[in-house]
Design an enzyme around this catalytic site. Sequence first.
Site, PDB file in Angstrom:
ATOM      1  CB  SER A  46       3.113  -7.289  -0.512  1.00  0.00           C
ATOM      2  OG  SER A  46       2.629  -7.665   0.765  1.00  0.00           O
ATOM      3  CG  HIS A  59       0.949  -9.381   4.126  1.00  0.00           C
ATOM      4  ND1 HIS A  59      -0.357  -9.828   4.178  1.00  0.00           N
ATOM      5  CD2 HIS A  59       0.915  -8.173   3.521  1.00  0.00           C
ATOM      6  CE1 HIS A  59      -1.156  -8.922   3.633  1.00  0.00           C
ATOM      7  NE2 HIS A  59      -0.404  -7.909   3.237  1.00  0.00           N
ATOM      8  CD  GLN A  98      -2.993 -10.965  -3.836  1.00  0.00           C
ATOM      9  OE1 GLN A  98      -2.557 -12.115  -3.786  1.00  0.00           O
ATOM     10  NE2 GLN A  98      -3.736 -10.467  -2.861  1.00  0.00           N
ATOM     11  CB  THR A 100      -0.959   0.001   1.209  1.00  0.00           C
ATOM     12  OG1 THR A 100      -1.966  -0.991   1.006  1.00  0.00           O
ATOM     13  CG2 THR A 100      -1.630   1.359   1.379  1.00  0.00           C
ATOM     14  CB  CYS A 106      -7.272  -3.526   1.475  1.00  0.00           C
ATOM     15  SG  CYS A 106      -5.739  -4.448   1.685  1.00  0.00           S
ATOM     16  CB  THR A 149      14.754   3.418  12.048  1.00  0.00           C
ATOM     17  OG1 THR A 149      15.214   4.669  12.564  1.00  0.00           O
ATOM     18  CG2 THR A 149      15.674   2.304  12.511  1.00  0.00           C
TER      19      THR A 149
END
Length: 381
Positions: A202, A204, A182, A75, A327, A242
Site C-alpha cells: 500500500s 498511503h 503495514q 485491499t 476499514c 488505465t
Amino acid sequence: MIQPIYLDYAATTPVDPRVAAKMAQYLMLDGGFGNPASVHVFGLAAKTAVDTARAQVADLIRADPQDIIWTSGATEANNLALKGAAMLYQTKGRHIVTVKTEHPSVLDTCQQLEKIGFTVTYLTPCSNGLVDIAELESVLRADTMMVSVMHVNNETGVIQDIKAIADLTSSRGILFHVDAAQSAGKIPFDVCSMPVDLMSLSAHKIYGPKGIGALYVRRKPRVRVAAQIHGGGHEQGMRSGTLATHQIVGMGEAFQIAKQEMQSDEQNIRLRRDRFLQGISASHPVTINGEISRCYPGILNIRFPSIKALALLHTLPNIALSVGSACLSKGIEPSYVLRAMGQTAEQAHGGIRVSFGRFTKEIEINQAIAQIEQSLMSLTV
C-alpha cells in the site's frame, strides 16, 4: 486554540511533501499526464515514469520490477491474491489457512471463497498475537492451496515470523500470501531470502497517496493469479485498467524515500512511542495489548483499567486516536483482533490504538500525554 494532534498513522499517513511535488509533475499539460498505454510521445513519457516507479517499489523488497502488479490499494491486492490464486490453482486444492486477526479485506475475501466451495481454516493466535507455527503446520492438509498471514497487524503492531511460515509453506509446495500493507517501508524485507509467493503493498501507509497499491507476484518459481478486473489485459493480464501515472509515481517516490530513511524513521518513531508510554504510565496503570518486544514501534495498542476506549476518545476531540481498524464500519462491537487474542469483551472494549509516524513531534507527544491524563482523571472520579 488547541492544535489537533495526529496519532493515527496506522489508519493513513499524510503524503510526504517530496512525494506530492513529484506527483504534481504528472498531472497537467506541461507534465507527464499521458496514458502509459499510448505509443505517442506523451504516452511513452508516462510509461517511463511508471517503469521507474515499478523499479522503486520492487527495490524496497528486493524483487524484480516485473514482479510488481499495480492495484488500487492493498485491499484490492489482497482480493486479487486470494481470489486470483484460488481460481487458478483450485485443481491443486480448495483449502486455505489464515488467521483470525487478519485485515477485513482478507477475512471477508475468505468468507466469499467459502460461499463458492472453498474451505478455510481460521487460526486463533496466541495471547501475544503471534501465530503458533506448530499449530499452523498441524492444520495443513494435502489439499491446502494457500496460507495468508499479515506481516504487521494493523491494530496491535504484532510482527509475525514470516520467515518461519514461508519456509514451512515452501517445503510443502503451498502458496504463501503476505499482507504487508503495514510493514512495507518500515521493516526490511527481502523476497530473495524468503519464499513468499504473493505480497500486498500500500502507498498511503507509507507517506504516499491513497488509491494506489501493488501486488508482488513471484515469477521464479512462477506464480500467477487470475484477473479479477477485465478489460484491456494490462499488468501482464492480471489487472486491467488505465494506469494512474501520478499515483504510481507517488508510490514509487514514497517507497524510495522509505528505503533511504527506514532506519532513521524507526529510531525516531521508537523514541516517540517510548516517551508516550513513559508519560502515560507515570500516573495511570496501563496494559499493553501484545508483546511490545514483538511489535512494530509505530503501532501501540493499550488499555486502562475500567475505562472504555470510546468514552476516553470522546473526551479527546483534538487527538486522532483509534479503537481498531479504520476499514471497519463504525459500531459498538469490541475489537475482533483483541478478542481473538483471548481478551474478554470488556477488555477488548478498552483497547486504544496509538500510532506514530515520520512527522510526529515530541511536543505533540507531551501535549497528548497531558490531555489524556486530564481525561483519565475526569473519567475515574
